[in-house]
Structure formats: C-alpha cells, structure tokens
Design an enzyme around this catalytic site. Structure first.
Site, short mmCIF file in Angstrom:
data_model
loop_
_atom_site.label_atom_id
_atom_site.label_comp_id
_atom_site.label_asym_id
_atom_site.label_seq_id
_atom_site.Cartn_x
_atom_site.Cartn_y
_atom_site.Cartn_z
NE ARG A 33 -2.32 -7.41 -4.27
CZ ARG A 33 -3.07 -7.99 -3.15
NH1 ARG A 33 -2.44 -7.89 -2.07
NH2 ARG A 33 -4.27 -8.31 -3.52
CG HIS B 281 -1.80 -1.07 1.30
ND1 HIS B 281 -2.21 -1.80 2.47
CD2 HIS B 281 -2.78 -1.39 0.47
CE1 HIS B 281 -2.98 -2.75 2.32
NE2 HIS B 281 -3.66 -2.63 1.20
CB SER C 133 -4.15 -6.64 4.44
OG SER C 133 -3.96 -5.38 4.02
CE LYS D 20 -12.18 -7.33 4.10
NZ LYS D 20 -11.28 -7.28 3.08
O1 PNS Z 1 -8.97 -3.03 0.68
P1 PNS Z 1 -9.93 -3.53 0.10
O2 PNS Z 1 -10.69 -4.35 1.01
O3 PNS Z 1 -9.50 -3.92 -1.37
O4 PNS Z 1 -10.93 -2.32 -0.53
C1 PNS Z 1 -12.30 -2.29 -0.81
C2 PNS Z 1 -12.73 -0.93 -1.27
C3 PNS Z 1 -13.01 -0.15 0.28
C4 PNS Z 1 -12.24 -0.24 -2.13
C5 PNS Z 1 -14.27 -1.11 -1.59
O5 PNS Z 1 -14.89 -2.27 -0.78
C6 PNS Z 1 -15.32 -0.08 -1.53
O6 PNS Z 1 -15.26 0.86 -2.33
N1 PNS Z 1 -16.37 0.03 -0.61
C7 PNS Z 1 -17.19 0.91 -0.40
C8 PNS Z 1 -18.66 0.65 -0.92
C9 PNS Z 1 -18.66 0.80 -2.41
O7 PNS Z 1 -18.58 1.70 -3.08
N2 PNS Z 1 -19.09 -0.35 -3.11
C10 PNS Z 1 -19.08 -0.44 -4.29
C11 PNS Z 1 -17.81 -0.60 -5.11
S1 PNS Z 1 -18.09 -0.97 -6.69
#
Ligand code: PNS
Length: 166
Positions: A97, A24, A135, A48
């Site tokens: 990645r 990150h 993570s 989670k």
């Molecule tokens: O670290 P992560 O879990 O890969 O991040 C995922 C994240 C936070 C980018 C994604 O879950 C998100 O944007 N969540 C907010 C809700 C949302 O907008 N959902 C629709 C996305 S298509």
C-alpha cells in the site's frame, strides 16, 4: 492463461484477513486477472486475538468470491512456503500500500526466498482509494462507532454489526 510448458499458473495470496477489506478484494481481483487461479490462504493461528474465528473468516471470504471460479479459499498453518510447496504453488502475491509496508514485506519476501529459493513473491498495488485501509483500522473505527462502509465488503460490514450487537 497458461505458461509455455502448459502448466496452470497459480498464486497464493496469504494473510490473516481479520477482516477481509476492500483493499484485499482489490488485490485478489487483480491477481485473478493475471493468474489462472489465486488461492486465498487464511492463516489458522492469528496470534493477535482475532475478531473473527477461522470458520467465520473462511465463510466470509467464500461468500465474497462465490462468483469467481478462479478464486479459491483455503487455510494454512505453519510456514507459508511449506504450504505453497505442498500445493505446488511457486508464486506468493502480497499487496503493497505504501512505503510503510515495504520494510515488513521486504523482510518476509527475503525470508521466504531464503527458505524456498524457487518461490517468488510478487507485489501488487491496490487502487489508490484503498491505500490507507487496513484490517486493524477497520476494526478500530468500527469498534468506536465510525462507519466502515465502502472499506469492506457488505457481508463483512453486516458481520461486524452482528458482532457489535452480541
Ligand atoms: O495479513 P498479514 O498478517 O499481513 O499476513 C501475514 C502472513 C500470514 C502472510 C505471514 O504472517 C505468514 O506468512 N505467516 C505464516 C508463517 C510463516 O511462514 N512465517 C515466515 C514468513 S517470513
């Protein structure tokens, strides 16, 4: 760096960051070189069963980037594109990645585009040595007694050790 109309170029880098890894950090620093400002947006409700609370994740990320004035740490809830609109940000940065990331990232980028066509997702590749770091694996390896040294910032390693002791 500014675009022709004089507006500041800001990007949002969203995620759970539970915990922040050096992968990150690598992406954020690359973003900080391209954009005037990069906003690290921490998801409030990580579903989670998070290891670190929102407050801890904010504290850790602020500490790691305290010497980078163009890296801001913020939190968000609800849809990412709504948060970006509220902040007047039109670029989402995500790290890619490996091929295995692609399908999930493509789905998110296209869903976000459908929800907000004016918001663009930009993908950046981390340095090779972080292409396998996640993570989830960091948490697993640490919980089972393995070393995560070099894979996460020192402050994260310290906080992981504290969690393990308590
Ligand atoms: O670290 P992560 O879990 O890969 O991040 C995922 C994240 C936070 C980018 C994604 O879950 C998100 O944007 N969540 C907010 C809700 C949302 O907008 N959902 C629709 C996305 S298509």
């Amino acid at each position: 760096m500014t675009i022709e109309n004089g507006r500041t170029r800001i990007a949002v880098y969203p995620g759970s960051f539970d915990p922040l890894t050096n992968g990150h950090v690598d992406i954020i620093l690359r973003g900080a070189r391209i954009f005037d400002k990069i906003v690290l947006a921490l998801l409030v409700n990580v579903d989670k069963n998070p290891l670190f609370s929102l407050e801890e994740r904010v504290e850790i990320t602020r500490k790691v980037f305290q010497e980078y004035p163009n890296v801001e740490v913020d939190t968000f809830d609800g849809l990412l594109v709504d948060y970006a609109k509220r902040r007047d940000i039109s670029v989402i940065v995500r790290g890619l990645r490996a091929i295995s990331d692609f399908e999930y990232e493509l789905q998110m980028a296209l869903m976000n585009r459908r929800l907000s066509p004016e918001t663009e997702t930009v993908f950046m590749m981390p340095a090779e040595q972080y292409t396998y770091v996640s993570s989830r694996l960091v948490k697993e390896v640490f919980a089972l007694g393995g070393s995560v040294s070099g894979l996460v910032p020192e402050v994260v390693e310290k906080r992981l050790k504290q969690k393990h002791q308590s």
